[in-house]
Design a protein around this motif. Structure first.
Motif, short mmCIF file in Angstrom:
data_model
loop_
_atom_site.label_atom_id
_atom_site.label_comp_id
_atom_site.label_asym_id
_atom_site.label_seq_id
_atom_site.Cartn_x
_atom_site.Cartn_y
_atom_site.Cartn_z
N VAL A 1 4.80 -23.75 -38.23
CA VAL A 1 5.63 -25.15 -39.26
C VAL A 1 5.35 -24.25 -40.68
O VAL A 1 6.50 -24.07 -40.97
CB VAL A 1 4.51 -26.36 -38.87
N VAL A 2 4.33 -23.96 -40.40
CA VAL A 2 3.94 -23.53 -41.98
C VAL A 2 5.02 -22.35 -42.76
O VAL A 2 5.67 -22.09 -43.55
CB VAL A 2 2.50 -23.12 -42.24
N ALA A 3 5.10 -21.38 -41.49
CA ALA A 3 5.68 -20.55 -41.76
C ALA A 3 7.34 -20.48 -41.56
O ALA A 3 7.95 -19.98 -42.55
CB ALA A 3 5.91 -18.82 -40.68
N ALA A 4 7.66 -21.57 -41.00
CA ALA A 4 9.28 -21.69 -41.31
C ALA A 4 9.49 -22.59 -42.32
O ALA A 4 10.55 -22.70 -42.66
CB ALA A 4 9.69 -22.87 -39.77
N GLY A 5 8.53 -23.73 -43.43
CA GLY A 5 8.59 -24.63 -44.56
C GLY A 5 8.28 -26.14 -43.80
O GLY A 5 8.75 -26.67 -43.39
N ILE A 6 6.87 -26.31 -44.50
CA ILE A 6 6.18 -27.28 -43.77
C ILE A 6 6.87 -28.61 -44.24
O ILE A 6 6.58 -29.72 -44.26
CB ILE A 6 5.20 -27.15 -44.32
N ASP A 7 7.68 -28.67 -45.71
CA ASP A 7 8.25 -29.68 -46.43
C ASP A 7 9.22 -30.40 -45.77
O ASP A 7 9.17 -31.71 -45.89
CB ASP A 7 8.48 -29.29 -47.75
N ASN A 8 9.45 -29.57 -44.92
CA ASN A 8 10.58 -30.21 -43.30
C ASN A 8 10.28 -30.71 -42.62
O ASN A 8 11.03 -31.17 -41.47
CB ASN A 8 11.55 -29.18 -43.23
N TYR A 9 8.86 -30.69 -42.28
CA TYR A 9 7.88 -31.89 -40.81
C TYR A 9 7.04 -32.90 -42.00
O TYR A 9 5.71 -32.34 -42.20
CB TYR A 9 7.19 -30.15 -40.41
N PRO A 10 7.50 -33.87 -41.95
CA PRO A 10 6.78 -34.85 -42.45
C PRO A 10 4.82 -35.05 -42.23
O PRO A 10 4.55 -35.20 -42.89
CB PRO A 10 7.49 -35.75 -42.45
N ALA A 11 4.91 -34.85 -40.58
CA ALA A 11 3.67 -35.22 -40.32
C ALA A 11 2.79 -33.77 -39.62
O ALA A 11 1.96 -34.38 -40.71
CB ALA A 11 4.33 -35.54 -38.46
N PHE A 12 3.50 -32.85 -39.78
CA PHE A 12 2.67 -31.42 -40.11
C PHE A 12 2.21 -31.29 -41.87
O PHE A 12 1.55 -31.22 -42.48
CB PHE A 12 3.43 -30.52 -39.97
N LYS A 13 2.61 -31.84 -42.83
CA LYS A 13 2.81 -32.00 -44.07
C LYS A 13 1.37 -32.83 -44.63
O LYS A 13 0.80 -32.32 -45.27
CB LYS A 13 3.31 -31.77 -44.96
N ALA A 14 1.19 -33.85 -43.72
CA ALA A 14 0.48 -34.69 -44.23
C ALA A 14 -0.90 -34.63 -43.40
O ALA A 14 -1.88 -34.85 -44.77
CB ALA A 14 1.12 -36.63 -43.30
N CYS A 15 -1.28 -34.34 -42.26
CA CYS A 15 -2.17 -32.65 -41.87
C CYS A 15 -2.80 -31.71 -42.86
O CYS A 15 -3.70 -32.14 -43.28
CB CYS A 15 -2.32 -32.67 -40.49
#
Length: 438
Positions: free
Chosen positions: A341-355
């Motif tokens: 997800v970090v490689a793909a662009g984490i800003d598009n993944y709210p649950a991942f970005k929160a962690c």
């Protein structure tokens, strides 16, 4: 997390080394002229890293060169440019001529023109981290003035730290995989580009002798560029301050791919120390604070759940469409999904970005990690309730990082503690609790 740092693009300028006029009239088609010098540039990384992962040639570097007319490889030795990305090489023999040229770095690995021996033992090299003569590359071309080198292997990285500075010294790290990691390997130029296939041993050892600090130290391994279908075991052998030894093993059970010319983090991190933990214990090491929910290696390693939800209120998981969706399918290791997800662009993944924003090395748990948390729910709730500043797990649903099925269903833990799925397009907000490894 991956860094694209290798992919060699080198040109080779071969000259007779007489006068400038002689050099100007020398061409590869002149069958009676042998090229005794080679110049090579490295705009990316080869095998030894300088500051910022820049590529550098090393003192005493050697390459082997042969051609369609000269079948016996000849060694060319670096004579200028050590510590830079541009160097000149020279052979003490008559040199090589022909119309199609082949070259391999390093000469020490070359057993024949189609066989390389990848070393089963590598050595930690401080800032460079992996030694010269460890990471092979090869080139084929008809223009010896512009040979393009290609990396034949990739790199995996393991990060180690200690719960106190200098409490542990890493003696060695051993990788074990069902996929061959070292030994006899076949080199082919049939496709017009060099390709290496390893069929040797399934273990690889990195000799270290490195004292750990509270800041994670990366350890790099040069490995064949392959898909490791059955994952990999990582075993750390260390000495503990005051006497005694410590052996820890972690397993990456899911499949992953190492590409030539890339560094791949395989989700393996260790914190070495003398303390052991049990489920429900409070954990506070190197700025990481939480409650232990899983242990391994007799309690010397395991996983920790954060003291609070990563987001004050429920959030969406990520994209509502599969277009551009990161391949977050690992059911056992959320750290692997987080890297994608970090490689793909984490800003598009709210649950991942929160962690991700919760702190370094925290990640959204995979579905099986979330189910382990659920199995330990009473002990974790009691521990969280008794820890200052902590909040108990809520009664609502919690996101996992795992997507499964053809319809890209997101796995989550529902309000009854059961595993459930939700389609991307119809997702609603759920809670997020980060975890990390020690």
């Amino acid at each position: 997390m991956k860094k694209y740092i290798l992919g060699i693009a080198a040109f080779a300028a071969l000259m007779t080394g007489c006068s400038k006029d002689d050099e100007a009239t020398t061409t590869p088609s002149a069958g009676d002229v042998y090229y005794t010098e080679m110049g090579a540039s490295l705009p990316a990384t080869r095998t030894t890293l300088g500051p910022g992962n820049s590529v550098i040639w090393s003192l005493n570097d050697e390459v082997s060169v042969w051609s369609d007319e000269v079948s016996t490889p000849q060694s060319y030795t670096l004579i200028e440019g050590a510590g830079t990305n541009t160097a000149k090489f020279k052979t003490s023999s008559t040199g090589v001529n022909g119309t199609t040229f082949y070259s391999v770095y390093p000469t020490t690995m070359l057993q024949s023109t189609n066989t390389l021996i990848l070393p089963q033992t590598q050595t930690y090299q401080d800032a460079a981290n992996f030694a010269s003569n460890t990471n092979p590359s090869a080139a084929v071309g008809t223009d010896i003035m512009n040979m393009q080198f290609k990396n034949l292997c990739g790199i995996v990285v393991v990060e180690l730290s200690a719960d106190q500075n200098a409490v542990a010294t890493v003696n060695s790290i051993v990788l074990t995989s069902a996929t061959p990691l070292a030994g006899k390997s076949t080199l082919s130029f049939e496709s017009g580009s060099p390709v290496l296939s390893c069929n040797g041993t399934t273990t690889l050892t990195l000799n270290c002798g490195v004292a750990l600090t509270e800041t994670p130290t990366p350890f790099y391994f040069v490995v064949p560029a392959e898909t490791y279908t059955y994952g990999m075991d990582i075993t750390v052998n260390a000495s503990i301050r005051g006497g005694g030894t410590l052996t820890l093993t972690k397993s990456r059970t899911s499949s992953f791919t190492v590409n030539a010319g890339e560094i791949t983090k395989i989700g393996a991190s260790f914190v070495l120390g003398t303390k052991t933990y049990a489920v429900g214990d409070y954990y506070a090491v190197n700025g990481v604070e939480g409650i232990v929910f899983e242990t391994s290696n007799g309690g010397r390693s395991g996983k920790v759940i954060a003291l609070k939800d990563a987001s004050a209120s429920p959030v969406l998981w990520g994209p509502t469409s599969a277009v551009g969706l990161a391949g977050v399918t690992d059911a056992n290791d959320g750290a692997v999904n987080m890297e994608k997800v970090v490689a793909a662009g984490i800003d598009n993944y709210p649950a991942f970005k929160a962690c991700y924003d919760y702190g370094t090395n925290w990640y959204l748990p995979a579905i099986n990690e979330l189910l382990t948390i659920n199995n330990q729910w009473p002990a974790l709730q009691e521990a969280l309730n008794g820890t200052p500043g902590a909040t108990q797990l809520g009664d609502g649903s919690y996101w996992s990082s795992t997507v499964s099925g053809r319809n890209y269903a997101i796995n989550y833990l529902d309000i009854k503690g059961n595993s459930a799925t939700m389609n991307l397009s119809s997702q609603s907000a759920s809670s997020v609790r980060a975890i990390t490894q020690f």
